[in-house]
Design an enzyme around this catalytic site. Structure first.
Site, PDB file in Angstrom:
ATOM      1  N   LYS A 112      31.562 -42.348  -7.332  1.00 26.07           N
ATOM      2  CA  LYS A 112      32.710 -43.209  -7.047  1.00 26.07           C
ATOM      3  C   LYS A 112      33.707 -42.535  -6.109  1.00 26.07           C
ATOM      4  O   LYS A 112      34.470 -43.205  -5.432  1.00 26.07           O
ATOM      5  CB  LYS A 112      33.379 -43.644  -8.346  1.00 26.07           C
TER       6      LYS A 112
HETATM    7  C1  LIG Z   1      29.807 -46.482 -11.829  1.00 28.35           C
HETATM    8  C2  LIG Z   1      28.580 -45.682 -12.035  1.00 28.35           C
HETATM    9  C3  LIG Z   1      27.279 -46.242 -11.922  1.00 28.35           C
HETATM   10  C4  LIG Z   1      27.059 -47.723 -11.691  1.00 28.35           C
HETATM   11  O1  LIG Z   1      27.406 -48.134 -10.397  1.00 28.35           O
HETATM   12  P1  LIG Z   1      27.641 -49.689 -10.086  1.00 28.35           P
HETATM   13  O2  LIG Z   1      28.084 -49.735  -8.679  1.00 28.35           O
HETATM   14  O3  LIG Z   1      28.678 -50.155 -11.061  1.00 28.35           O
HETATM   15  O4  LIG Z   1      26.325 -50.372 -10.308  1.00 28.35           O
HETATM   16  C5  LIG Z   1      26.191 -45.408 -12.058  1.00 28.35           C
HETATM   17  N1  LIG Z   1      26.345 -44.093 -12.334  1.00 28.35           N
HETATM   18  C6  LIG Z   1      27.551 -43.519 -12.451  1.00 28.35           C
HETATM   19  C7  LIG Z   1      27.640 -42.072 -12.766  1.00 28.35           C
HETATM   20  C8  LIG Z   1      28.711 -44.279 -12.309  1.00 28.35           C
HETATM   21  O5  LIG Z   1      29.925 -43.682 -12.444  1.00 28.35           O
END
Ligand SMILES: *Cc1c(COP(=O)(O)O)cnc(C)c1O
Length: 472
Positions: A112
């Protein structure tokens, strides 16, 4: 470039409007009016360029007149300067035709960071230009809060307020939220669970007077700019693996994506729509399998939420799925609005015929249970591939790379590694019997004092805490 709402009622906005709004006022999601296509030469010309430069090139058709090209390049550079790896998102080979794309070298050790760091730079720039000020508010079950704090800490003209459920996130996750030395960061520990935090934030936004006075805005994964920023690493990895030079590799690059809210997987769809040489995109979920069920049956229906060792994917309604449905319905906004208003009211949505085929054209969708996730972490460790976090393990398992092996003949496959294993040390140690060494980002947190305001799950308590933080 203009951005339209998937539900067609809200007026189209420019890049700046889509960036600042997040959700469209008609309840839909902003999406580009059309997907610009890169030429073969433009794609080939991305090879070997620094990550920040590729980011500026991928984003520029969307940004349009909202920023001059030099400003966009400068902001991309600033966003990716704080990553611990010079490649920003390095590829590590894990089999004859398989790679792991490490998206966790940012300041909060989760993918993120990649979008959030850029978002913070863009917010800072736009606010300076319009002489504005904003309070970014976010309820987190763990990773998003840390990414928001690391991105907005010290960004002029912003405050960032993070609500987290006290005692229900890991120590590492908590320190990322509470140990920032910057005075514009405000950590609120709520006596309740994540749902209580999220419900409080929703009620706060409904209090229009307070929301205006406190200049509240949300930075959740439905923001289209986050999706566009994530399309960049699909481009860098497809190009790095030679997909732009068909003489070296036949076929397109396949991806396996650990999926929750479907933002990351949709970013892959977007990169493919832009003409990048991308083949199937495998959407891998944990036991919370709303997407694999929808791909199989055409019925997108909520199940009961089951907590897992990959908590960022514990989701029973994938908000960004609306973007894929909009495309699958031939961009028919009225049909999309009817489908999702029906889903919000009745908890189910039906897809059939051409629309279902268009959804399935993304690639397969597969759910992985807890035992298989643990076994995959153990197998990766035993085979000398090092530690993988539980989210990444879900995608590795769904792709079947370790179990079945892969062959040189297969077209290359990239597994997205979305979190650093040190972010989930308990799960990784339980599966592997070994201890994950903490990286520098975690060690740096340990000596720092934590600053946190504790409060009950109560709207008035939250409002007075925020008023105190912002000196309203
Ligand atoms: C948010 C997140 C995901 C999922 O991603 P999306 O875009 O919501 O599908 C997968 N792995 C981690 C570690 C995350 O923080």
């Amino acid at each position: 470039m203009r951005f339209v709402s998937t539900r067609g009622v809200a007026p189209a906005v420019d890049f700046e409007g889509a960036l600042m709004a997040g959700l469209a006022p008609d309840g839909g999601l902003y999406t580009p009016e059309h997907w610009p296509r890169l030429s073969t030469d433009e794609i080939a010309d991305l090879a070997g360029r620094p990550y920040a430069e590729v980011a500026a090139r991928i984003l520029s058709p969307f940004v349009g007149d909202s920023l001059e090209p030099a400003a966009l390049r400068r902001l991309c550079q600033a966003a990716y300067a704080r990553f611990a790896h010079p490649a920003v998102a390095p590829l590590v080979q894990i089999g004859p035709a398989s790679w792991r794309l490490e998206l966790f070298h940012g300041p909060s050790l989760a993918f993120k960071d990649i979008a959030m760091q850029l978002l913070a730079q863009l917010y800072g720039e736009m606010l300076a230009r319009r002489d504005g000020r904003l309070t970014i508010i976010c309820a987190t079950s763990g990773d998003t809060g840390g990414a928001a704090v690391e991105a907005f800490a010290g960004v002029a003209r912003t405050d960032v307020v993070v609500l987290f459920p006290e005692g229900r996130i890991s120590e590492v996750q908590r320190r990322f939220i509470t140990a920032s030395p910057e005075s514009n960061v405000h950590a609120l520990a709520v006596q309740g669970d994540f749902d209580a935090c999220q419900a409080l934030v929703k009620r706060l936004f409904r209090d229009a007077d307070f929301a205006r006075e406190a200049r509240l805005t949300a930075v959740n994964s439905i923001n289209i700019v986050r999706i566009l920023a994530q399309a960049v690493y699909y481009a860098t990895s497809a190009v790095a693996l030679g997909a732009a030079t068909p003489s070296t590799i036949s076929g397109k690059i396949r991806f396996a994506v650990p999926t929750g809210n479907f933002g990351d997987a949709f970013a892959g769809w977007a990169a493919r729509a832009m003409g990048l040489p991308i083949g199937e995109i495998l959407a891998a979920t944990n036991r919370n399998d709303i997407l694999p069920r929808a791909f199989a049956s055409g019925v997108y229906v909520r199940g009961t939420l089951a907590p897992t060792q990959s908590p960022a994917m514990d989701i029973q309604a994938a908000s960004n799925f609306e973007r894929l449905v909009f495309e699958a319905l031939g961009r028919d906004a009225a049909a999309t609005a009817a489908a999702f208003e029906g889903f919000e009211a009745g908890g189910a949505l039906n897809l059939s015929g051409e629309a279902l085929n268009a959804i399935r054209a993304l690639g397969p969708a597969r759910a992985v249970d807890e035992a298989e996730t643990s076994r995959t972490m153990a197998l990766a460790h035993d085979r000398g591939l090092g530690f993988v976090d539980p989210h990444t393990a879900v995608a590795l398992a769904a792709a079947g790379i370790l179990e079945a092996g892969d062959t040189r003949e297969a077209s290359p496959r990239v597994v997205l590694a979305t979190a650093h294993p040190a972010k989930f040390p308990e799960a990784v140690s339980a599966a592997t019997g070994d201890v994950v060494p903490p990286p520098a980002q975690v060690l740096a947190l340990n000596g720092r004092p934590e600053r946190v305001i504790r409060l009950p799950a109560d709207l008035d308590a939250l409002k007075s805490a925020i008023a105190g933080c912002l000196a309203l």
